[in-house]
Design an enzyme around this catalytic site. Structure first.
Site, PDB file in Angstrom:
ATOM      1  N   GLY A  12      79.771  26.555  54.925  1.00 26.06           N
ATOM      2  CA  GLY A  12      79.702  27.271  53.157  1.00 26.06           C
ATOM      3  C   GLY A  12      77.935  26.732  53.401  1.00 26.06           C
ATOM      4  N   ASP A  65      86.956  22.661  46.702  1.00 22.73           N
ATOM      5  CA  ASP A  65      88.069  22.018  46.541  1.00 22.73           C
ATOM      6  C   ASP A  65      89.625  22.338  47.212  1.00 22.73           C
ATOM      7  OD1 ASP A  65      86.318  19.666  45.942  1.00 22.73           O
ATOM      8  OD2 ASP A  65      86.046  21.122  43.689  1.00 22.73           O
ATOM      9  N   ASN A 117      90.768  24.123  48.667  1.00 20.64           N
ATOM     10  CA  ASN A 117      91.680  23.880  50.789  1.00 20.64           C
ATOM     11  C   ASN A 117      90.946  22.575  50.870  1.00 20.64           C
ATOM     12  OD1 ASN A 117      91.429  27.223  49.639  1.00 20.64           O
ATOM     13  ND2 ASN A 117      88.985  27.411  50.797  1.00 20.64           N
ATOM     14  N   HIS A 127      82.118  15.765  46.628  1.00 23.93           N
ATOM     15  CA  HIS A 127      82.676  15.644  45.220  1.00 23.93           C
ATOM     16  C   HIS A 127      84.077  15.373  45.302  1.00 23.93           C
ATOM     17  CE1 HIS A 127      83.848  17.485  41.323  1.00 23.93           C
ATOM     18  NE2 HIS A 127      84.450  17.899  41.590  1.00 23.93           N
ATOM     19  N   GLU A 130      65.268  35.617  29.023  1.00 27.14           N
ATOM     20  CA  GLU A 130      64.573  34.724  28.435  1.00 27.14           C
ATOM     21  C   GLU A 130      64.941  33.222  28.808  1.00 27.14           C
ATOM     22  OE1 GLU A 130      61.615  34.417  25.216  1.00 27.14           O
ATOM     23  OE2 GLU A 130      61.879  36.854  25.040  1.00 27.14           O
TER      24      GLU A 130
END
Length: 330
Positions: free
Chosen positions: A26, A82, A84, A107, A230
């Protein structure tokens, strides 16, 4: 103070002769893999058949089923989502995690919350770039890098930190700065940042501001421009030079409103809510909730996502962005 590392603190030779098996292709998988490859390291991709595997092949990588890649890899970087990771690890990685291999993450969720429990005879480390995969790649190509965190959970070989720093150098992070943390600290602060500020906090603040203006009779288009469009201008200034640079760039009227009204919006109730959210993360309550949500096919996740997609701000934003040349595809 946190330990900080730079280019001279890391040596790619610590990964020479090793095969790095990146599991998943990914955003992070693709960005990290291409940087490692361009740094002269041996990278293979573990991924199921499909478009992502085809993309990895077109990028010049040898691709394998996850189990085969785990068998071949000396360093195994798990970059599937995460939710999976635990299933992929148990079925396709754990059987091939032999002594002295290195299991790596970007992570700490599954290690910290006990969803993955590696054997004691392997290294377990984290290298977590603080930016999305496309930015990891783009800054590398520019000769720069995004900062990264490293953490050592298990150091069976005695070389875990060297491997972490070498990997961080391979993806370009040591060109910026690499900070040493722990799996616990990275996991809990990352989740808190996402929930209370970067994602949950920002989107809820924007929606509340939009709804307040629309409910008061202002045009939805005006509300969108003032509270969402903005936002990027302000965030970019803060990103580049903190609150000081942002306040140097805005009007005195805006700054006075900022420092006198902002604390009324984010006041004691917000602080208390943040503390509650942090406790839910620290106690494992959020992790349990998210794990169970995935076990029942994410009904809450799906319903709340759909509700936000149907919010008026999304309709108005889509119409306005279609008129803006910077958002038109060539």
């Amino acid at each position: 103070m946190m330990e900080k590392y730079h280019e001279t603190d890391a040596d790619l030779k610590d990964l020479s002769g090793k095969t790095i098996a990146v599991i998943g292709y990914g955003s992070q998988g693709r960005g990290q893999s291409r940087n490692l490859k361009d740094s002269g390291l041996n990278v293979i991709i573990g991924i199921r058949a499909g478009k992502s595997r085809d993309l990895a092949k077109s990028d010049g990588f040898e691709t394998y089923d996850v189990a085969e890649a785990a068998k071949k890899g000396d360093v195994i970087m798990i970059l599937v989502p995460d939710e999976n990771q635990a299933a992929v690890y148990k079925a396709e990685i754990m059987p091939y995690l032999t002594e002295n291999k290195c299991l790596m993450f970007s992570h700490g969720f599954n290690i910290h919350f006990g969803q993955i429990v590696p054997p004691a005879n392997v290294d377990v480390i984290m290298v977590a770039p603080k930016g999305p995969g496309h930015m990891v790649r783009r800054t590398y190509e520019e000769g720069k890098g995004v900062p990264a965190l490293i953490a050592i959970e298990q150091d069976h070989t005695g070389n875990a930190k060297k491997l972490a720093l070498a990997y961080a150098k391979g993806i370009g992070a040591t060109r910026a700065v690499v900070l040493e943390t722990t799996f616990r600290e990275e996991t809990e602060t990352d989740l808190f940042g996402e929930q209370a500020v970067l994602c949950g906090g920002v989107t809820s603040l924007i929606k509340a501001g939009f709804d307040t203006l629309v409910d008061a009779g202002y045009a939805p288009e005006m509300a969108y421009l003032e509270v969402l469009h903005e936002m990027k201008l302000i965030v970019d200034l803060i990103y580049e030079g903190g609150f000081t640079k942002m306040r140097e760039a805005i009007s005195n009227t805006a700054q006075y409103g900022d420092i006198t009204r902002g604390p009324r919006v984010i006041g004691n109730e917000s602080y208390e809510a943040m503390r509650e959210i942090l406790y839910e993360i620290q106690s494992g309550e959020f992790a349990k909730e998210w794990i169970l949500e995935n076990m029942v096919n994410r009904p809450t996740f799906t319903a709340l996502t759909r509700a936000d997609e149907e919010h008026l701000i999304e309709e108005v934003g889509s119409e306005l962005r279609a008129m803006m040349p910077q958002f038109k595809k060539n």
